[in-house]
Design a protein around this motif. Sequence first.
Motif, PDB file in Angstrom:
ATOM      1  N   LYS A  65       0.835  -1.208   0.000  1.00  0.00           N
ATOM      2  CA  LYS A  65       0.000   0.000   0.000  1.00  0.00           C
ATOM      3  C   LYS A  65       0.869   1.256   0.000  1.00  0.00           C
ATOM      4  N   THR A  66       2.001   1.237   0.720  1.00  0.00           N
ATOM      5  CA  THR A  66       2.884   2.409   0.696  1.00  0.00           C
ATOM      6  C   THR A  66       3.519   2.571  -0.684  1.00  0.00           C
ATOM      7  N   GLN A  67       3.837   1.461  -1.345  1.00  0.00           N
ATOM      8  CA  GLN A  67       4.408   1.536  -2.688  1.00  0.00           C
ATOM      9  C   GLN A  67       3.408   2.153  -3.665  1.00  0.00           C
ATOM     10  N   PHE A  68       2.148   1.776  -3.543  1.00  0.00           N
ATOM     11  CA  PHE A  68       1.145   2.336  -4.446  1.00  0.00           C
ATOM     12  C   PHE A  68       0.782   3.764  -4.075  1.00  0.00           C
ATOM     13  N   ALA A  69       0.960   4.128  -2.817  1.00  0.00           N
ATOM     14  CA  ALA A  69       0.805   5.541  -2.445  1.00  0.00           C
ATOM     15  C   ALA A  69       1.888   6.375  -3.142  1.00  0.00           C
ATOM     16  N   LEU A  70       3.101   5.824  -3.236  1.00  0.00           N
ATOM     17  CA  LEU A  70       4.170   6.511  -3.970  1.00  0.00           C
ATOM     18  C   LEU A  70       3.803   6.642  -5.446  1.00  0.00           C
ATOM     19  N   LEU A  71       3.316   5.553  -6.051  1.00  0.00           N
ATOM     20  CA  LEU A  71       2.902   5.621  -7.461  1.00  0.00           C
ATOM     21  C   LEU A  71       1.831   6.691  -7.651  1.00  0.00           C
ATOM     22  N   ASP A  72       0.874   6.748  -6.716  1.00  0.00           N
ATOM     23  CA  ASP A  72      -0.162   7.786  -6.796  1.00  0.00           C
ATOM     24  C   ASP A  72       0.469   9.170  -6.732  1.00  0.00           C
ATOM     25  N   HIS A  73       1.398   9.347  -5.818  1.00  0.00           N
ATOM     26  CA  HIS A  73       2.077  10.638  -5.664  1.00  0.00           C
ATOM     27  C   HIS A  73       2.828  11.021  -6.939  1.00  0.00           C
ATOM     28  N   LEU A  74       3.393  10.028  -7.617  1.00  0.00           N
ATOM     29  CA  LEU A  74       4.125  10.270  -8.856  1.00  0.00           C
ATOM     30  C   LEU A  74       3.200  10.395 -10.073  1.00  0.00           C
ATOM     31  N   GLY A  75       1.900  10.138  -9.881  1.00  0.00           N
ATOM     32  CA  GLY A  75       0.950  10.231 -10.980  1.00  0.00           C
ATOM     33  C   GLY A  75       0.997   9.031 -11.916  1.00  0.00           C
ATOM     34  N   ILE A  76       1.423   7.886 -11.410  1.00  0.00           N
ATOM     35  CA  ILE A  76       1.521   6.662 -12.225  1.00  0.00           C
ATOM     36  C   ILE A  76       0.309   5.793 -11.921  1.00  0.00           C
ATOM     37  N   ASP A  77      -0.515   5.566 -12.955  1.00  0.00           N
ATOM     38  CA  ASP A  77      -1.738   4.785 -12.776  1.00  0.00           C
ATOM     39  C   ASP A  77      -1.508   3.287 -12.867  1.00  0.00           C
ATOM     40  N   THR A  78      -0.670   2.860 -13.827  1.00  0.00           N
ATOM     41  CA  THR A  78      -0.422   1.430 -14.011  1.00  0.00           C
ATOM     42  C   THR A  78       1.073   1.185 -14.171  1.00  0.00           C
ATOM     43  N   VAL A  79       1.478  -0.034 -13.859  1.00  0.00           N
ATOM     44  CA  VAL A  79       2.859  -0.453 -14.075  1.00  0.00           C
ATOM     45  C   VAL A  79       2.853  -1.616 -15.062  1.00  0.00           C
ATOM     46  N   HIS A  80       3.899  -1.657 -15.892  1.00  0.00           N
ATOM     47  CA  HIS A  80       4.016  -2.765 -16.839  1.00  0.00           C
ATOM     48  C   HIS A  80       4.179  -4.081 -16.084  1.00  0.00           C
ATOM     49  N   ALA A  81       4.988  -4.052 -15.013  1.00  0.00           N
ATOM     50  CA  ALA A  81       5.205  -5.265 -14.226  1.00  0.00           C
ATOM     51  C   ALA A  81       5.607  -4.892 -12.811  1.00  0.00           C
ATOM     52  N   SER A  82       5.191  -5.732 -11.891  1.00  0.00           N
ATOM     53  CA  SER A  82       5.682  -5.674 -10.519  1.00  0.00           C
ATOM     54  C   SER A  82       6.655  -6.837 -10.398  1.00  0.00           C
ATOM     55  N   VAL A  83       7.925  -6.513 -10.151  1.00  0.00           N
ATOM     56  CA  VAL A  83       9.001  -7.508 -10.170  1.00  0.00           C
ATOM     57  C   VAL A  83       9.647  -7.562  -8.794  1.00  0.00           C
ATOM     58  N   GLY A  84       9.863  -8.757  -8.285  1.00  0.00           N
ATOM     59  CA  GLY A  84      10.562  -8.873  -7.014  1.00  0.00           C
ATOM     60  C   GLY A  84      10.990 -10.293  -6.741  1.00  0.00           C
ATOM     61  N   SER A  85      11.977 -10.410  -5.870  1.00  0.00           N
ATOM     62  CA  SER A  85      12.436 -11.737  -5.445  1.00  0.00           C
ATOM     63  C   SER A  85      12.281 -11.871  -3.940  1.00  0.00           C
ATOM     64  N   SER A  86      12.022 -13.083  -3.500  1.00  0.00           N
ATOM     65  CA  SER A  86      11.871 -13.387  -2.087  1.00  0.00           C
ATOM     66  C   SER A  86      10.756 -12.520  -1.508  1.00  0.00           C
ATOM     67  N   LEU A  87      11.041 -11.690  -0.524  1.00  0.00           N
ATOM     68  CA  LEU A  87      10.016 -10.799   0.028  1.00  0.00           C
ATOM     69  C   LEU A  87       9.444  -9.902  -1.067  1.00  0.00           C
ATOM     70  N   GLY A  88      10.297  -9.406  -1.964  1.00  0.00           N
ATOM     71  CA  GLY A  88       9.826  -8.582  -3.073  1.00  0.00           C
ATOM     72  C   GLY A  88       8.884  -9.345  -3.992  1.00  0.00           C
ATOM     73  N   GLY A  89       9.141 -10.634  -4.159  1.00  0.00           N
ATOM     74  CA  GLY A  89       8.238 -11.468  -4.952  1.00  0.00           C
ATOM     75  C   GLY A  89       6.878 -11.604  -4.286  1.00  0.00           C
ATOM     76  N   MET A  90       6.887 -11.729  -2.955  1.00  0.00           N
ATOM     77  CA  MET A  90       5.615 -11.775  -2.228  1.00  0.00           C
ATOM     78  C   MET A  90       4.895 -10.441  -2.363  1.00  0.00           C
ATOM     79  N   GLN A  91       5.660  -9.343  -2.378  1.00  0.00           N
ATOM     80  CA  GLN A  91       5.053  -8.033  -2.585  1.00  0.00           C
ATOM     81  C   GLN A  91       4.460  -7.930  -3.993  1.00  0.00           C
ATOM     82  N   SER A  92       5.141  -8.498  -4.981  1.00  0.00           N
ATOM     83  CA  SER A  92       4.613  -8.474  -6.354  1.00  0.00           C
ATOM     84  C   SER A  92       3.288  -9.229  -6.439  1.00  0.00           C
ATOM     85  N   LEU A  93       3.230 -10.388  -5.811  1.00  0.00           N
ATOM     86  CA  LEU A  93       1.980 -11.152  -5.794  1.00  0.00           C
ATOM     87  C   LEU A  93       0.880 -10.372  -5.085  1.00  0.00           C
ATOM     88  N   THR A  94       1.241  -9.736  -3.987  1.00  0.00           N
ATOM     89  CA  THR A  94       0.271  -8.941  -3.233  1.00  0.00           C
ATOM     90  C   THR A  94      -0.184  -7.732  -4.040  1.00  0.00           C
TER      91      THR A  94
END
Length: 147
Positions: A65-94
Amino acid sequence: ENSEPGWWENFIGPGRALDTDYFFVICVNNLGSCYGSSGPSSINPATGSPYGSSFPTFTIQDQVKTQFALLDHLGIDTVHASVGSSLGGMQSLTAAALYGDRVKNVVSISACTSTHPGGIAFRQIQRDCIMSDPNWNQGDYYSGDGP
């Protein structure tokens, strides 16, 4: 600072899997990290001491949710991909689960949607080892030797 390259260096850059000539890569520090974000070692303005064990607990969902708050602040509506490994991978799935309309693709490396009981037990042993250290001090060890 680590002078040795990490494994991400082989994936990010011109002509690589995450081609920076084609994609704009945003990397967000994890909430709670001691490397630039607020975390247990941060100074609590109310006490003037590190938060330590009083730092609020949070979930992977909170981090996303904090990551998407940053995207909102930057004016980014969609991302091509959410990429991550280990904990970051769990964040991508979330991210895909919480913001499926904003995430076009998911690249989850070495992550899972749930943890096997053996993994939970292993993590508990790791926590127990840290908490049994005489310097643990119930998580309030920032003024002395850490565990």
